[in-house]
Design an enzyme around this catalytic site. Structure first.
Site, PDB file in Angstrom:
ATOM      1  N   LYS A 178       3.239  -4.227   3.544  1.00 31.24           N
ATOM      2  CA  LYS A 178       2.908  -2.989   4.518  1.00 31.24           C
ATOM      3  C   LYS A 178       2.045  -3.843   5.650  1.00 31.24           C
ATOM      4  CE  LYS A 178      -0.012  -0.241   5.572  1.00 31.24           C
ATOM      5  NZ  LYS A 178      -0.397   0.006   7.157  1.00 31.24           N
ATOM      6  N   GLU A 253      -8.402 -11.965   2.647  1.00 31.68           N
ATOM      7  CA  GLU A 253      -8.711 -12.644   3.981  1.00 31.68           C
ATOM      8  C   GLU A 253      -9.496 -11.577   4.664  1.00 31.68           C
ATOM      9  OE1 GLU A 253      -8.773 -15.661   3.769  1.00 31.68           O
ATOM     10  OE2 GLU A 253      -7.273 -16.314   2.318  1.00 31.68           O
ATOM     11  N   CYS A 287     -10.052 -12.738  13.499  1.00 29.52           N
ATOM     12  CA  CYS A 287     -10.993 -12.929  12.593  1.00 29.52           C
ATOM     13  C   CYS A 287     -11.889 -14.053  12.486  1.00 29.52           C
ATOM     14  CB  CYS A 287     -10.348 -12.970  10.909  1.00 29.52           C
ATOM     15  SG  CYS A 287      -9.066 -14.476  10.780  1.00 29.52           S
ATOM     16  N   GLU A 388     -18.691  -6.938  13.128  1.00 29.79           N
ATOM     17  CA  GLU A 388     -17.469  -7.820  13.939  1.00 29.79           C
ATOM     18  C   GLU A 388     -17.111  -6.651  14.770  1.00 29.79           C
ATOM     19  OE1 GLU A 388     -13.745  -7.699  11.435  1.00 29.79           O
ATOM     20  OE2 GLU A 388     -13.557  -9.605  12.084  1.00 29.79           O
TER      21      GLU A 388
HETATM   22  P1  NAD Z   1      -7.768  -2.905   8.445  1.00 28.59           P
HETATM   23  O1  NAD Z   1      -8.723  -3.248   7.393  1.00 28.59           O
HETATM   24  O2  NAD Z   1      -8.221  -1.435   9.188  1.00 28.59           O
HETATM   25  O3  NAD Z   1      -6.254  -2.632   8.178  1.00 28.59           O
HETATM   26  C1  NAD Z   1      -5.554  -3.985   7.627  1.00 28.59           C
HETATM   27  C2  NAD Z   1      -4.360  -3.224   6.965  1.00 28.59           C
HETATM   28  O4  NAD Z   1      -4.989  -2.515   5.903  1.00 28.59           O
HETATM   29  C3  NAD Z   1      -3.331  -2.147   7.633  1.00 28.59           C
HETATM   30  O5  NAD Z   1      -2.230  -2.732   7.296  1.00 28.59           O
HETATM   31  C4  NAD Z   1      -3.886  -1.036   6.984  1.00 28.59           C
HETATM   32  O6  NAD Z   1      -2.970   0.047   7.234  1.00 28.59           O
HETATM   33  C5  NAD Z   1      -4.188  -1.312   5.756  1.00 28.59           C
HETATM   34  N1  NAD Z   1      -5.124  -0.295   4.938  1.00 28.59           N
HETATM   35  C6  NAD Z   1      -6.319   0.241   5.803  1.00 28.59           C
HETATM   36  N2  NAD Z   1      -6.975   1.039   4.781  1.00 28.59           N
HETATM   37  C7  NAD Z   1      -6.358   1.029   3.611  1.00 28.59           C
HETATM   38  C8  NAD Z   1      -6.403   1.553   2.403  1.00 28.59           C
HETATM   39  N3  NAD Z   1      -7.343   2.470   2.057  1.00 28.59           N
HETATM   40  N4  NAD Z   1      -5.432   1.149   1.487  1.00 28.59           N
HETATM   41  C9  NAD Z   1      -4.575   0.264   1.655  1.00 28.59           C
HETATM   42  N5  NAD Z   1      -4.321  -0.156   2.821  1.00 28.59           N
HETATM   43  C10 NAD Z   1      -5.277   0.125   3.781  1.00 28.59           C
HETATM   44  O7  NAD Z   1      -7.773  -4.121   9.683  1.00 28.59           O
HETATM   45  P2  NAD Z   1      -7.303  -4.362  10.849  1.00 28.59           P
HETATM   46  O8  NAD Z   1      -8.107  -3.276  11.715  1.00 28.59           O
HETATM   47  O9  NAD Z   1      -5.858  -3.978  10.863  1.00 28.59           O
HETATM   48  O10 NAD Z   1      -7.362  -5.518  11.235  1.00 28.59           O
HETATM   49  C11 NAD Z   1      -8.652  -6.259  11.786  1.00 28.59           C
HETATM   50  C12 NAD Z   1      -9.412  -6.777  10.589  1.00 28.59           C
HETATM   51  O11 NAD Z   1      -8.695  -7.779   9.833  1.00 28.59           O
HETATM   52  C13 NAD Z   1     -10.750  -7.403  10.975  1.00 28.59           C
HETATM   53  O12 NAD Z   1     -11.643  -7.259  10.371  1.00 28.59           O
HETATM   54  C14 NAD Z   1     -10.256  -9.029  10.807  1.00 28.59           C
HETATM   55  O13 NAD Z   1     -11.238  -9.766  10.903  1.00 28.59           O
HETATM   56  C15 NAD Z   1      -9.280  -8.997   9.760  1.00 28.59           C
HETATM   57  N6  NAD Z   1      -8.642 -10.206   9.652  1.00 28.59           N
HETATM   58  C16 NAD Z   1      -8.943 -11.305   8.938  1.00 28.59           C
HETATM   59  C17 NAD Z   1      -8.277 -12.219   8.812  1.00 28.59           C
HETATM   60  C18 NAD Z   1      -8.257 -13.178   7.714  1.00 28.59           C
HETATM   61  O14 NAD Z   1      -7.634 -14.146   7.599  1.00 28.59           O
HETATM   62  N7  NAD Z   1      -9.762 -13.411   7.405  1.00 28.59           N
HETATM   63  C19 NAD Z   1      -7.068 -12.453   9.810  1.00 28.59           C
HETATM   64  C20 NAD Z   1      -6.773 -11.417  10.360  1.00 28.59           C
HETATM   65  C21 NAD Z   1      -7.561 -10.346  10.607  1.00 28.59           C
END
Ligand code: NAD
Length: 494
Positions: A178, A253, A287, A388
């Protein structure tokens, strides 16, 4: 620039490319607001079909019985295919996320390297024969889980997708991926290459759409046996609760608010270059962005001046311009969120050293740009230093001595990464041990290697990605006892 082919509005569901039956979503180029493609989301029936097909494909002897070196050959073919299409994939990701081409090209190369690395790891991973403790030989074997639910964010899609798909396939599973709602294009292109390379098509479905609908349906699907998530901490909590209810493993992550520490003896040129790269590359949408920059109080003004001058000189522009260092934010909505967070920092008493606004250059007027921003004058417990921002915004924080530094660096719910700039290796090691982080970089920043495990501590994650043993996190362990005694077990004998 070459004409850009509009990707078709099709998603792979259980081996069949078809139109998503959910709502349509436009993929917008944040450099100029143009529409790159429109993709229909999957609906819950398509999630169900993908899960059923994935389970069947994973159990099919044609896949299940492949020997490790045979499966590895397929992964190598995927790596070859990614490399053959590297420039198209990089451009597609730049158009969909705004990232500079140099960065998306590196992400594509890293995705190919990830498939090749897990092919090699698969061929060379060994099982265990624990020491004998009785008249039996015990074998510890590792079996695929079946269907993996992989959920990824929008900032580095092809690399984060590959880091889940490659070890999951290597481990013998099927994957339901997804991607983030706004940036599915490169994930869909990757799936075409995975299928074309000869991986049975039912093994990889890509199901775009809103997280709370499609992601939720994947996480709750009874056939999904593990969740592999990269994204924000709030979503991680939601998925962690689902995994707990279903009693399935989950790796996460998550977000960060990473400290970058300048020690008094740091080499100024390297430290400034590394700090600017750490916070402003990828327009801060990383991140592991080094967003809290700790400076020795006695030399605070000098460091602050160097960093502010450096940030002010960064070149903004579209990711497709090779001279661009800082591209647009990935979406206009996210740019506005970042701007709102800087306004809140002002309300908290922050001084804006540079940036702090949308650029006024007519050249950038159509894109989702925000100037590289450095803030000062905030306490470490201010909201701006705790939450963040995920944008080009760093905060400068003075420290008195090592105790004060460690206390401030650890004064966060996150624990993803840390940078240390010093010529003193004893101090570097001391700080590396004392700062709570999954990764510490000394005299470098934001460097990655697929062979090195990556994880967050505290609210930055659970479990590890990368490294050989990531394959094991997509498998179940089973113990097999082979009885060796010549006599029956005595207990039942009269
Ligand atoms: P997000 O958590 O909003 O979304 C991530 C994914 O989860 C997307 O595909 C989203 O559609 C899905 N999602 C959202 N709500 C959901 C739910 N209720 N159930 C299932 N899936 C759901 O994050 P984002 O805004 O897309 O990305 C930014 C975040 O990702 C930042 O916090 C960043 O630090 C983190 N990030 C972490 C790493 C790491 O390796 N630690 C790497 C990249 C990004």
């Amino acid at each position: 620039m070459q004409p850009f082919p509009v990707p078709p509005d099709e998603i792979p569901v259980g081996g069949v490319w078809q139109r998503g039956r959910g709502s349509a979503s436009r993929c917008v180029d944040p450099a100029d607001g143009s529409v790159v493609a429109s993709i229909h989301a999957a609906d819950s029936a398509q999630v169900d079909a993908a899960a059923a097909a994935g389970a069947a494909a994973a159990a099919d002897p044609a896949w299940r019985d492949l020997l490790p070196h045979q499966r590895a050959r397929l992964l190598c073919r995927v790596a070859d295919a990614i490399e053959e299409h590297a420039s198209e994939l990089a451009l597609l990701q730049t158009r969909n996320t705004g990232k500079a081409l140099a960065e998306t090209s590196a992400l594509v190369a890293s995705a190919a390297g990830t498939f090749r690395y897990y092919a090699a790891a698969l061929e060379t991973l060994e099982g265990e024969l624990p020491p004998r403790r009785g008249p039996h030989l015990t074998m510890s074997v590792h079996e695929p889980i079946g269907v993996i639910g992989a959920i990824t964010p929008w900032n580095s899609p092809i690399a984060s997708d590959a880091q889940k798909i490659a070890p999951a396939l290597a481990a013998g599973n099927a994957v339901l991926l997804k991607p983030a709602e706004a940036t599915p294009l490169v994930s869909l292109a990757l799936a075409r290459l995975v299928h074309a390379a000869g991986v049975p098509a039912g093994l990889l479905s890509v199901l775009p759409g809103p997280g709370s609908v499609v992601g939720d349906a994947i996480a709750r699907h009874p056939r999904v046996g593990k969740l592999a998530f990269t994204g924000g901490t709030a979503t991680g909590r939601v998925l962690g609760r689902i995994a707990a209810e279903r009693i399935i493993p989950v790796t996460m992550e998550l977000g960060g608010k990473s400290p970058t520490i300048v020690c008094p003896d740091a080499d100024a040129e390297s430290a400034v270059a590394g700090i600017l790269y750490g916070i402003f590359s990828s327009t801060g949408q990383s991140c592991i962005a080094g967003s809290r920059i700790f400076l020795p109080r006695a030399e605070y003004s000098a460091w602050s001046r160097l960093l502010t001058e450096g940030a002010g000189a960064l070149r903004l522009g579209p990711g497709t311009d090779p001279s661009t260092q800082v591209g647009p934010l990935a979406t206009f909505a996210h740019r506005d969120r970042v701007a709102g967070m800087v306004d809140r920092a002002r309300d908290e008493g922050a001084r804006v050293l540079c940036g702090g606004r949308i650029p006024d250059s007519p050249r950038l007027a159509q894109g989702a740009y925000y100037l590289p921003t450095l803030l000062a004058g905030l306490a470490v417990d201010a909201k701006t230093c705790q939450e963040e921002i995920f944008g080009p915004v760093g905060v400068l924080l003075p420290y008195d001595d090592e105790e004060d530094l460690v206390a401030q660096a650890n004064a966060t719910a996150f624990g993803l990464a840390c940078g240390v700039w010093t010529e003193d290796y004893r101090r570097a090691l001391r700080l590396a041990q004392r700062v709570e982080a999954g990764t510490v970089w000394v005299n470098t920043y934001k460097q990655f290697s697929i062979s090195t495990p990556f994880s967050g501590v505290k609210e930055s994650g659970l479990g590890s990605d990368k490294g050989r043993l990531a394959i094991r996190s997509y498998q179940r362990q089973k113990s097999v006892y082979l009885g060796l005694a010549e006599e029956p077990i005595g207990w039942a004998l009269r």
